[in-house]
Design a protein around this motif. Structure first.
Motif, PDB file in Angstrom:
ATOM      1  N   ASP A  87       0.837  -1.206   0.000  1.00 56.69           N
ATOM      2  CA  ASP A  87       0.000   0.000   0.000  1.00 56.69           C
ATOM      3  C   ASP A  87       0.870   1.253   0.000  1.00 56.69           C
ATOM      4  OD1 ASP A  87      -1.757   2.077   0.491  1.00 56.69           O
ATOM      5  OD2 ASP A  87      -2.899   1.004   2.000  1.00 56.69           O
ATOM      6  N   ARG A  88       1.874   1.279   0.879  1.00 53.68           N
ATOM      7  CA  ARG A  88       2.750   2.461   0.940  1.00 53.68           C
ATOM      8  C   ARG A  88       3.572   2.626  -0.335  1.00 53.68           C
ATOM      9  NH1 ARG A  88       3.248   0.603   6.369  1.00 53.68           N
ATOM     10  NH2 ARG A  88       5.168  -0.526   5.864  1.00 53.68           N
ATOM     11  N   LEU A  89       4.035   1.511  -0.890  1.00 49.89           N
ATOM     12  CA  LEU A  89       4.849   1.593  -2.105  1.00 49.89           C
ATOM     13  C   LEU A  89       4.043   2.071  -3.303  1.00 49.89           C
ATOM     14  CD1 LEU A  89       6.996  -1.641  -1.698  1.00 49.89           C
ATOM     15  CD2 LEU A  89       7.810   0.720  -1.614  1.00 49.89           C
ATOM     16  N   LEU A  90       2.750   1.822  -3.313  1.00 51.82           N
ATOM     17  CA  LEU A  90       1.914   2.323  -4.398  1.00 51.82           C
ATOM     18  C   LEU A  90       1.845   3.848  -4.406  1.00 51.82           C
ATOM     19  CD1 LEU A  90      -0.976  -0.284  -4.274  1.00 51.82           C
ATOM     20  CD2 LEU A  90       0.555   0.123  -6.198  1.00 51.82           C
ATOM     21  N   GLU A  91       2.188   4.457  -3.309  1.00 53.98           N
ATOM     22  CA  GLU A  91       2.266   5.924  -3.235  1.00 53.98           C
ATOM     23  C   GLU A  91       3.659   6.441  -3.560  1.00 53.98           C
ATOM     24  OE1 GLU A  91       1.107   7.076   0.654  1.00 53.98           O
ATOM     25  OE2 GLU A  91      -1.049   6.894   0.280  1.00 53.98           O
ATOM     26  N   ARG A  92       4.688   5.693  -3.144  1.00 52.41           N
ATOM     27  CA  ARG A  92       6.040   6.250  -3.146  1.00 52.41           C
ATOM     28  C   ARG A  92       6.953   5.690  -4.231  1.00 52.41           C
ATOM     29  NH1 ARG A  92       7.091   5.226   3.320  1.00 52.41           N
ATOM     30  NH2 ARG A  92       5.230   6.295   4.105  1.00 52.41           N
ATOM     31  N   ASP A  93       6.707   4.457  -4.686  1.00 53.58           N
ATOM     32  CA  ASP A  93       7.650   3.771  -5.555  1.00 53.58           C
ATOM     33  C   ASP A  93       7.222   3.888  -7.016  1.00 53.58           C
ATOM     34  OD1 ASP A  93      10.006   1.617  -5.338  1.00 53.58           O
ATOM     35  OD2 ASP A  93       8.630   1.006  -6.923  1.00 53.58           O
ATOM     36  N   VAL A  94       8.158   4.288  -7.870  1.00 56.18           N
ATOM     37  CA  VAL A  94       7.853   4.488  -9.283  1.00 56.18           C
ATOM     38  C   VAL A  94       7.433   3.180  -9.940  1.00 56.18           C
ATOM     39  CG1 VAL A  94       8.882   5.045 -11.509  1.00 56.18           C
ATOM     40  CG2 VAL A  94       9.321   6.513  -9.541  1.00 56.18           C
ATOM     41  N   ALA A  95       8.119   2.066  -9.619  1.00 61.58           N
ATOM     42  CA  ALA A  95       7.797   0.785 -10.250  1.00 61.58           C
ATOM     43  C   ALA A  95       6.369   0.356  -9.937  1.00 61.58           C
ATOM     44  CB  ALA A  95       8.783  -0.284  -9.785  1.00 61.58           C
ATOM     45  N   PHE A  96       5.960   0.488  -8.691  1.00 60.88           N
ATOM     46  CA  PHE A  96       4.598   0.095  -8.315  1.00 60.88           C
ATOM     47  C   PHE A  96       3.556   1.039  -8.915  1.00 60.88           C
ATOM     48  CE2 PHE A  96       6.842  -2.404  -5.140  1.00 60.88           C
ATOM     49  CZ  PHE A  96       6.080  -3.559  -5.099  1.00 60.88           C
TER      50      PHE A  96
END
Length: 471
Positions: A87-96
């Motif tokens: 969930d957090r990576l969907l906000e912060r990570d370009v790949a996700f």
């Protein structure tokens, strides 16, 4: 001070490309995962992940299953399984963000998708394995089988025996009686002294639950005793009919509770490419019963059996040795691996260069060997003695130059795969129950094969991966 720097302005507009597909490299893992999932979807091979349409048309439209699969598969590829971390990576990570096309399912939605499709992940494993086979990466000339214990989503210290539950019930009742006495002395007998104090209300609930658990354990124990007693009676009847005692130890009423709170993950791995050709999750502590079902599962998934199958001593039995046929030749160690390695060292005549993997002890042993030891260490030649049984024949085969060369591939293939699983976080299953463990086992195996295919640079038709999937 000098001011010759690249311009830095956090308020700058359109810093990232407007097209989210331009955020990632062409040969990146995230783009490859996206291409493979799209390829399977275009062929209609992801239909089990699509939900049935509601007849009334009510409800909010769900997120696309292809997008949800891409998030989960990429997460498992890089060792991230927690729905909250995703969930957090969907906000912060370009790949996700690329994989989700800037959509943002929350952690509850991700967790629910994984939970609702536990049985379909085995289908995903089979489909990705098909891509590996079409790329020539799972020929199954030589495969290695092994099992690995994986911790389940349960705490061993939370398991209680009937005696432990009884002791805890007594402790709670003693504590309640002591507090009642203190409250009676402090407030008097007319101040509700006959009721359980406020601070023990939660303990009263726990006490009721413990009593119920004790009743369940009593019922299960009685059932086990009855089943074991029936086995003993059946054995006695068979002995009466035979007129003699049966071989083997008689069954007793004693049981063991020292099992690990987890599962036995089985895998058959292609020795040349480390591709997992079949996998399973069992609750059996021993591996000896897994050889036959794993070979059958391998044939069901791949359409054929392997030419040669390698397994350690945990799979040895005379019954398993008889599973060899014209399709599959078996190489099963009859002793533990450390004993087997010692036999291989002793069977290696001191001729030519010293192997690089020799340590100081092995080098000295080689130097001090006598001619008699060399003769005894020579690979077996001539006819096999008639008195040799299945075990002696297997040991002889593993002492030959051919047998040694083949069996050495076992540890560097299947054990290496298990090590890669641990590196990506597969030391404990997050989903509960055997079905949940099977789902995560399938996900880890599917993403393992996907990573092998990505690193190989080959696609299903044998060309470059990007060209094969795009075409």
């Amino acid at each position: 001070m000098t001011s010759n720097f690249i311009r830095y302005d956090q308020d700058q507009q359109h810093l990232l490309p407007k097209n989210v597909a331009e955020w990632v490299e062409e040969d990146s893992l995230e783009r490859y995962v996206s291409d493979v999932i799209d390829h399977l979807d275009n062929e209609g091979r992801l239909d089990p992940f699509y939900p049935d349409d509601r007849a009334d048309g009510r409800g909010r439209p769900p997120f696309h299953p292809v997008m949800m699969l891409k998030i989960l598969v990429f997460g498992y590829c890089i060792g991230i399984r927690s729905s909250r971390k995703l969930d957090r990576l969907l906000e912060r990570d370009v790949a996700f963000r690329y994989l989700a096309a800037n959509q943002h399912p929350d952690f509850r939605t991700i967790s629910l998708f994984r939970k609702n499709h536990r049985e379909e992940f085995e289908h995903l494993f089979v489909e990705i394995l098909r891509l590996c086979r079409e790329a020539g990466m799972a020929e199954m000339g030589e495969v290695a089988l092994d099992g690995r214990r994986v911790q389940g989503d349960a705490a061993l210290d939370q398991n209680r025996t009937r005696e432990q539950i009884t002791d805890e019930i007594h402790d709670i009742l003693d504590e309640a009686a002591e507090i009642d006495a203190v409250e009676d002395e402090e407030y008097g007998p007319h101040q509700r002294g006959d009721e359980l104090p406020e601070e023990l209300r939660e303990q009263e609930d726990r006490l009721n639950r413990l009593r119920e658990a004790k009743h369940r354990l009593d019922a299960k124990e009685q059932q086990r005793k009855e089943e074991q007693a029936e086995k003993i009676r059946q054995r006695e009847r068979e002995e009466d009919e035979m007129g003699r005692k049966k071989r083997g130890r008689k069954p007793t009423l004693k049981t063991s509770n020292g099992w690990k709170q987890g599962y036995n993950g089985q895998a058959i791995v292609d020795c040349d490419t480390q591709v997992i050709v079949t996998q399973d999750i069992t609750t059996d502590a021993n591996d000896v019963q897994q050889l036959e079902p794993m070979l059958e599962n391998c044939e069901e998934v791949n359409g054929k059996r392997p030419e040669k199958a390698l397994a350690d001593a945990g799979y040895w039995s005379k019954a398993n040795a008889q599973l060899a046929d014209e399709q599959t030749e078996l190489f099963i160690a009859t002793t533990k691996d450390w004993k087997r390695r010692k036999e291989l060292r002793e069977a290696d005549p001191p001729r030519g260069r010293i192997p690089k993997w020799y340590g100081l002890k092995e080098r000295m042993e080689r130097k001090l060997r006598t001619k008699r030891e060399l003769r005894e260490a020579d690979p077996p030649r001539g006819r096999i003695p008639k008195w040799y049984g299945l075990k002696e024949r297997m040991e002889r085969k593993l002492r030959t130059k051919r047998g040694r060369g083949i069996y050495r591939k076992r540890s560097q293939s299947v054990e290496a795969v298990f090590g890669q699983h641990v590196t990506r976080g597969c030391d404990r299953f997050l989903l509960r129950g055997e079905t949940g463990a099977q789902a995560e086992g399938s996900l880890f195996s599917a993403t393992h094969n996907l990573l092998k295919l990505w690193r190989s640079g080959r696609g299903p038709d044998g060309h470059e991966v990007a060209d094969a999937i795009a075409g």
